[in-house]
Design an enzyme around this catalytic site. Structure first.
Site, PDB file in Angstrom:
ATOM      1  N   SER A 125       0.883  -1.147   0.069  1.00  0.00           N
ATOM      2  CA  SER A 125       0.161  -0.032   0.014  1.00  0.00           C
ATOM      3  C   SER A 125       0.667   1.113   0.030  1.00  0.00           C
ATOM      4  O   SER A 125       1.960   1.213   0.569  1.00  0.00           O
ATOM      5  CB  SER A 125      -0.739   0.095   1.190  1.00  0.00           C
ATOM      6  OG  SER A 125      -1.573   1.207   1.400  1.00  0.00           O
ATOM      7  N   TYR A 150      -2.027  -1.017  11.177  1.00  0.00           N
ATOM      8  CA  TYR A 150      -2.151  -1.667   9.484  1.00  0.00           C
ATOM      9  C   TYR A 150      -1.063  -1.283   8.613  1.00  0.00           C
ATOM     10  O   TYR A 150      -0.545  -2.375   7.962  1.00  0.00           O
ATOM     11  CB  TYR A 150      -3.525  -1.011   8.936  1.00  0.00           C
ATOM     12  CG  TYR A 150      -3.496  -1.282   7.507  1.00  0.00           C
ATOM     13  CD1 TYR A 150      -3.937  -2.669   6.991  1.00  0.00           C
ATOM     14  CD2 TYR A 150      -3.232  -0.260   6.651  1.00  0.00           C
ATOM     15  CE1 TYR A 150      -3.970  -2.753   5.596  1.00  0.00           C
ATOM     16  CE2 TYR A 150      -3.442  -0.637   5.264  1.00  0.00           C
ATOM     17  CZ  TYR A 150      -3.705  -1.727   4.845  1.00  0.00           C
ATOM     18  OH  TYR A 150      -3.789  -2.074   3.380  1.00  0.00           O
ATOM     19  N   LYS A 154       2.017  -3.773   6.944  1.00  0.00           N
ATOM     20  CA  LYS A 154       2.589  -3.795   5.184  1.00  0.00           C
ATOM     21  C   LYS A 154       4.204  -3.563   5.366  1.00  0.00           C
ATOM     22  O   LYS A 154       4.806  -4.378   4.282  1.00  0.00           O
ATOM     23  CB  LYS A 154       1.886  -2.640   4.529  1.00  0.00           C
ATOM     24  CG  LYS A 154       0.273  -2.777   4.430  1.00  0.00           C
ATOM     25  CD  LYS A 154      -0.085  -4.080   3.472  1.00  0.00           C
ATOM     26  CE  LYS A 154      -1.625  -4.399   3.489  1.00  0.00           C
ATOM     27  NZ  LYS A 154      -1.915  -5.859   2.895  1.00  0.00           N
TER      28      LYS A 154
END
Ligand code: NAD
Ligand code: WQD
Length: 350
Positions: A125, A150, A154
């Protein structure tokens, strides 16, 4: 080639599955339906005429995953499965680390065991770039400390995959998505989260059909074209195409390949609303609200690498995405109404 798609009934996964099938790949899906519905499989069938093999279990269940590998022997993996809500990850960090890292560990253990499977595409992302020093963001822009668990997963998974590839000789594509929006052009697939959507596009869809009363535009005092936040919105079908191109790249034994997937163009919230209104000939009810904590003013992708090394170019416009998204939302509303009518009938008959 047979491709295992984890999280293949989710938003980006399901669209990618249709594109894979249309490009001649044999697809096997594993999804635990924690954030998707089994009906998506019917939509994939309606669109492609193919019903891919589907396994419903948690990717972290290594025994079931082992059985799947034994039976299906996939040669490549596209790993979408994971949790993705930024706000929720701040409330439930452990749940995010466990699921996002745990599912990746299971996959990698199988890749180590079943050597024939030596290609993996990972859903990373633009969040890994954190608060940008400058735009556009290129693949060599610094990776910052993530502002939420979150985003941290990644960054960690990118690192884990890179270390794994060095030792195992695996080919890895780390695809850094910008803001995916829109739906399948048929309107049969899209994103319709339960409850209040976190992202702007599903929120806009729900306001458009009257399922939510008003869109809050988070801040109009940023240093941007009109004061509202600017993002790089990419049509989900363009994103899907990017995965097929990434698989082709991995077939050339490229090692670790990091690539942005975006349009290279920033669009403000008000520009997005205007495009939605124009595409669908409707009015969107919105109001200016305070800034949302943690938001950045502007980001958009540098797209040179995707263009030069993958041959990736976006085919769809923001307006296309708005038309497709609205069409899907109407379809979704229709399906929900039929379901609730059927439930009413069942209750009366009892
Ligand atoms: P999604 O929630 O719609 O899809 C994820 C799918 O994975 C769901 O169907 C869910 O049921 C499944 N899943 C989750 N954990 C699982 C597990 N342990 N085992 C089996 N299945 C599991 O999300 P999406 O928007 O399609 O995103 C797909 C991937 O792309 C995610 O990894 C996400 O972090 C990443 N990504 C998404 C965006 C975005 O804005 N949507 C942007 C950048 C990156
Ligand atoms: C876009 C713009 C908001 C909702 C997030 C994740 C990122 C990636 C994509 C996974 C911003 C504004 C939003 C609303 C609004 N996901 N907005 N009203 O924050 O750019 O990115 O999703 O990797 O990691 O952080 O996307 O869609 O939430 O917001 O005005 O109701 O819309 O302020 O400017 P974001 P978003």
């Amino acid at each position: 080639m047979k491709v295992l798609v984890t999280g293949g009934l989710g938003y980006i996964g399901s669209h990618t599955v249709t594109t894979l099938i249309e490009n001649g790949y044999e697809v096997v899906i594993v999804d635990n339906l924690s954030n998707s519905k089994i009906e998506v499989l019917d939509s994939i069938y309606a669109i492609t005429g193919v019903r891919p093999a589907f396994y419903q279990f948690d990717v972290r269940d290594e025994q079931k995953l082992d059985e799947l590998f034994e039976k299906e022997t996939p040669e490549a993996i596209i790993h979408f499965a994971g949790f993705k809500a930024v706000g929720e990850s701040c409330q439930e960090p452990l749940m995010y680390y466990e699921n996002n890292l745990g599912s990746t560990f299971s996959i990698l253990k199988m890749m180590k065991k079943y050597k024939v499977c030596n290609k993996i595409v990972f859903s990373s992302s633009a969040t890994v770039y954190g608060v940008p020093d400058s735009v556009p963001l290129t693949e060599s822009s610094p990776i910052k400390e993530a502002t939420n668990p979150y985003g941290q997963t990644k960054i960690m998974i990118e690192k884990i995959l890179t270390d794994f590839a060095k030792v195992e000789g695996t080919n890895v594509a780390l695809l850094r998505y910008f803001n995916p929006i829109g739906a399948h052009t048929t309107g049969l697939l899209g994103e319709d989260p339960n409850g209040l959507p976190n992202n702007i596009f599903p929120y806009l869809n729900k306001v458009a059909v009257g399922a939510l009363p008003i869109l809050n535009v988070f801040g109009d005092d940023y240093e941007t074209v009109d004061g509202t936040g600017v993002r790089d919105y990419i049509h989900v079908m363009d994103l899907a195409e990017g995965h097929v191109l990434a698989l082709k790249k991995l077939e050339q034994d490229c090692g670790v390949f990091v690539c942005n997937l975006g349009t290279g163009k920033g669009t403000s919230v008000l520009e997005l609303v205007a495009a939605y209104e124009q595409a669908n000939d409707i009015k969107i009810n919105y109001q200016i609200a305070p800034r949302r904590a943690g938001d950045i003013a502007e980001n958009y992708a540098g797209t040179e690498k995707a263009k030069n090394e993958l041959g990736f170019e976006c085919k769809y416009s923001i307006k296309d995405a708005c038309g497709d998204g609205y069409r899907f939302q109407i379809y979704s509303l229709f399906v929900q109404r039929i379901k609730s009518k059927n439930r009413e009938k069942e209750v009366v008959q009892e």
